[in-house]
Write a protein that holds these residues in place. Structure first.
Motif, short mmCIF file in Angstrom:
data_model
loop_
_atom_site.label_atom_id
_atom_site.label_comp_id
_atom_site.label_asym_id
_atom_site.label_seq_id
_atom_site.Cartn_x
_atom_site.Cartn_y
_atom_site.Cartn_z
N ASP A 142 -7.15 -1.27 7.64
CA ASP A 142 -7.65 -0.43 6.54
C ASP A 142 -7.39 1.04 6.84
O ASP A 142 -7.04 1.83 5.96
N GLU A 171 -3.77 1.85 6.18
CA GLU A 171 -3.49 1.85 4.73
C GLU A 171 -4.04 3.11 4.08
O GLU A 171 -3.38 3.75 3.26
N ASP A 206 -7.76 -6.86 3.56
CA ASP A 206 -6.95 -7.70 2.66
C ASP A 206 -5.98 -8.60 3.43
O ASP A 206 -5.15 -9.26 2.84
N ASN A 207 -6.11 -8.56 4.78
CA ASN A 207 -5.34 -9.48 5.63
C ASN A 207 -3.83 -9.41 5.36
O ASN A 207 -3.15 -10.43 5.26
N ASP A 208 -3.30 -8.18 5.25
CA ASP A 208 -1.86 -8.03 4.98
C ASP A 208 -1.10 -7.50 6.19
O ASP A 208 0.06 -7.13 6.09
N ASP A 241 -8.85 -5.36 8.81
CA ASP A 241 -7.77 -5.54 7.84
C ASP A 241 -8.35 -6.35 6.69
O ASP A 241 -8.19 -7.56 6.61
N ALA A 251 -6.17 -0.72 0.62
CA ALA A 251 -6.71 -1.50 1.74
C ALA A 251 -7.35 -2.80 1.28
O ALA A 251 -7.66 -3.68 2.09
N LEU A 301 -1.82 -4.77 7.92
CA LEU A 301 -2.06 -3.34 8.16
C LEU A 301 -3.57 -3.12 8.18
O LEU A 301 -4.28 -3.67 7.32
CA LIG Z 1 -4.60 -4.34 5.04
#
Ligand SMILES: [Ca+2]
Ligand SMILES: [Ca+2]
Ligand SMILES: [Ca+2]
Ligand SMILES: [Ca+2]
Length: 246
Positions: A33, A36, A27-29, A25, A44, A31
């Motif tokens: 990669d 996304e 971007d650490n959100d 993940d 991502a 979800l």
């Molecule tokens: Ca993400």
């Protein structure tokens, strides 16, 4: 034994890469990669793709579009304007940013509306199914086990609608009931069409049984649908479509 070790040695790196792929993940959100890129078509490498102040993972968790800066639910969003909501695109594994996922000239929305697989260029039909829940007085219709919608019904009073798995035996725009009324958009069920699904019935003098009955079991055993939903379901099902009454 020696060969087993060689096999494990050969395939182990593939498993490691595969497992990691679905867990990264960047971007650490919340979800991965992989999700996304392949499922939600969000960025991502940007935790807030539509820049609305909510992370992509938070939007998906709450069923909002991570691509639309306006607060729009996935079921109300049609990002690629192909008449298939983002919510249903995800459930059918179609591309919510491409109006024609399989590139066969038919939009995803048209393919689903006509019962075709939006992921296959072949004229492959997806399985249809109707489910009637007596307790909830609801009829739902499914394509490939994805629910497309539900409507209130009125089934038989005193549990007179028999539970079980049936198939649509016949269709008739207007069938005559032995109780002396017309049953529009008739779909015959049972062993020989002794009961069925139809629109709110009306008497020969034109008086129609009330839509206020929908949600309450009042019929002699048939499953009544409201004006509008009855035609939609009639047009959508085919003779042979399974109907599960539970
Ligand atoms: Ca993400
Ligand atoms: Ca769409
Ligand atoms: Ca699409
Ligand atoms: Ca297509």
């Amino acid at each position: 034994m020696k060969y087993l070790f060689i096999l494990i040695f050969l395939f182990a790196p593939i498993f490691v890469v595969k497992a990691a792929d679905t867990m990264i993940d960047s971007d650490n959100d919340g979800l991965s990669d992989q999700e996304e890129t392949n499922v939600y078509h969000s960025d991502a490498n940007n935790s807030d793709t539509d820049n609305d102040g909510f992370d992509d993972g938070v939007e998906i968790k709450n069923s909002y579009s991570p691509l639309d800066p306006k607060p729009t639910k996935l079921k109300d969003s049609d990002y690629d304007h192909d008449s298939l909501s983002d919510d249903l695109e995800i459930k059918f594994h179609a591309d919510l940013t491409n109006s024609d996922t399989d590139g066969d000239g038919f939009t995803d929305g048209d393919e689903i509306k006509n019962g075709y697989d939006p992921l296959s260029v072949e004229k492959k039909k997806l399985a249809k199914k109707i489910e009637i829940n007596i307790k909830n007085q609801k009829l739902s219709y499914f394509l490939s086990d994805v629910e497309l919608g539900e409507f209130p019904v009125s089934s038989g009073k005193n549990n007179s609608t028999p539970k079980g798995t049936y198939k649509v035996l016949n269709k008739s725009l207007k069938a005559w009931s032995k109780f002396g009324l017309w049953m529009p958009y008739w779909l015959g069920l049972g062993s020989h069409g002794e009961f069925g699904i139809h629109e709110l019935p009306y008497w020969p003098n034109g008086y129609r049984e009330g839509s206020n009955h929908l949600g309450t079991p009042v019929s002699h055993g048939c499953v009544r649908l409201g004006i509008g939903p009855a035609k939609l379901i009639y047009d959508w099902v085919e003779v042979g479509t399974p109907v599960v009454i539970k």
